[in-house]
Design an enzyme around this catalytic site. Structure first.
Site, PDB file in Angstrom:
ATOM      1  N   LYS A 179     -12.166  -2.123   8.355  1.00 24.87           N
ATOM      2  CA  LYS A 179     -11.397  -2.964   9.286  1.00 24.87           C
ATOM      3  C   LYS A 179     -11.950  -2.827  10.711  1.00 24.87           C
ATOM      4  O   LYS A 179     -12.497  -3.769  11.263  1.00 24.87           O
ATOM      5  CB  LYS A 179      -9.923  -2.556   9.276  1.00 24.87           C
ATOM      6  N   ASP A 237      -1.297   6.400   6.752  1.00 24.61           N
ATOM      7  CA  ASP A 237      -2.392   5.530   6.330  1.00 24.61           C
ATOM      8  C   ASP A 237      -2.605   4.527   7.454  1.00 24.61           C
ATOM      9  O   ASP A 237      -1.789   3.636   7.676  1.00 24.61           O
ATOM     10  CB  ASP A 237      -2.012   4.829   5.024  1.00 24.61           C
ATOM     11  N   TRP A 286       0.817  -1.215   0.000  1.00 17.84           N
ATOM     12  CA  TRP A 286       0.000   0.000   0.000  1.00 17.84           C
ATOM     13  C   TRP A 286       0.845   1.257   0.000  1.00 17.84           C
ATOM     14  O   TRP A 286       0.487   2.264  -0.638  1.00 17.84           O
ATOM     15  CB  TRP A 286      -0.979  -0.033   1.175  1.00 17.84           C
TER      16      TRP A 286
END
Length: 365
Positions: free
Chosen positions: A201, A177, A106
């Site tokens: 999440k 992030d 990511w």
């Protein structure tokens, strides 16, 4: 091992399991939200009942994270990946650059996206040679002179690593992030300029991304920014520049309420550390399974593990499913197994998984 007939333990990385209590409240309010005669799913985002939901969600999030007033909070449509473009567009002028710590896929993707607009962005760390199993200890000395911010991925869902301590930077703004760990531990917001996280999440259903940013550190860039990526515009409009994912915001609000009821993030952090320790201890004691990440870099949210006998992987996964343990297959590029143990995963889920690991191992002895 007994077979489950009710709700399973969902170890998927995301979308992930939600607290049962939250789901039950949503179920009870689904057709008739608090006497309105309609579902939140049907409710206009301009209607007072939804505005109350939104306002309460923002205030509860401020309470949970102790967010200073100078920080704006925006519920953005789209996933966290959209912020890979939005952040450089909001924080960089043409010719400027930022630094990226490439600790996993990511972060690599975030850097590649920024590079489309700002080709001078640079990497301060490349974790690929170590298969992304380590996290660097970055200081201001590691930052390239002139970098406008450092972008990190605080927890790596795929590889099972995390920053146990965040980079201590004296001058360079920190952008994080936190998609796979926001609300799982206490934070000092003063360490960051921007925090963002996809909801799927620890926060709620997929569809929204929460962005928390220091308004005092948001520059006035001269180039145009697409409206739905414009931090100042979206914050000024209270996340309502266009129709937001209303139901996802409602569920997130219920999750915030649940966390506050539990005692807040310090309580949640302790529970999460205990859950992770129980699972890692079982893996470290096993002769069949092992955790490849060094202890100091291990994620509390995503426990990645492998088998010394890969030929047994399919059998292990099949048996896990039969015993109500879902989503344990590792990411396709990594293999092995992964147990995502977010806030909503109860300790009983960890205990059941540990028992299954021990039972499976003993059956192969």
């Amino acid at each position: 091992m007994s077979h489950f007939t009710s709700r399973i333990y969902n170890f998927n990385a995301g979308p992930a399991m939600l607290p049962t209590e939250v789901m039950e409240i949503a179920q009870g309010e689904f057709l008739n939200y608090q006497g309105t005669g309609m579902s939140v799913m049907e409710m206009s985002h301009r209607e007072k009942h939804f505005q109350t939901i939104l306002d309460t969600a923002v205030q509860s999030l401020r309470t949970l994270l102790n967010i200073p007033e100078r920080f704006g909070i925006v519920f953005f449509p789209g996933g966290a990946t959209l912020q890979f473009s939005a952040i450089p567009l909001n924080y960089l002028q043409p010719g400027e650059f930022a630094d990226f710590s490439e600790t996993g896929v990511w972060a690599v993707k975030a850097m590649a996206e920024a590079k489309k607009f700002y080709p001078n962005v640079q990497s301060v760390y490349d974790g690929k040679p170590n298969a992304y199993t380590e996290i660097p200890d970055l200081t201001e000395a590691d930052i390239h002179p002139g970098a406008k911010y450092l972008h990190i991925t605080s927890n790596n869902t795929i590889y099972g690593t995390r920053y146990s301590e965040f980079p201590k930077l004296s001058k360079t703004p920190l952008v994080a992030d936190m998609t796979s760990e926001l609300l799982s531990r206490s934070l000092d917001l003063n360490q960051f300029s921007v925090i963002f996280a996809g909801a799927q999440k620890n926060i709620g259903p997929s569809g929204i991304t929460i962005v928390i940013f220091d308004k005092e550190k948001l520059p006035e860039v001269k180039h145009p920014i697409p409206n739905l990526m414009n931090y100042a515009l979206m914050e000024k409009n209270g996340s309502l520049y266009n129709t937001p994912p209303t139901y996802s915001i409602y569920i997130a609000k219920l999750v915030f309420d649940w966390l506050i009821k539990k005692g807040g993030l310090s309580v949640m952090e302790k529970e999460n550390e205990e859950k992770a320790k129980a699972l890692y201890d079982a893996l470290d004691a096993s002769s069949l399974f092992y955790a490849p990440v060094p202890k100091k870099h291990r994620s509390v949210m995503n426990v990645v593990f492998k088998s010394n006998e890969p030929k047994l992987e399919a059998e292990f996964l099949k048996g896990a499913e039969e015993n109500g343990l879902a989503g344990l297959k590792g990411y396709r590029d990594v293999g092995g197994f992964r147990a995502s143990i977010y806030n909503a995963m109860p300790k009983s889920g960890i205990d059941t998984l540990v028992s299954y690991i021990k039972h499976f191992e003993s059956s192969k002895a």
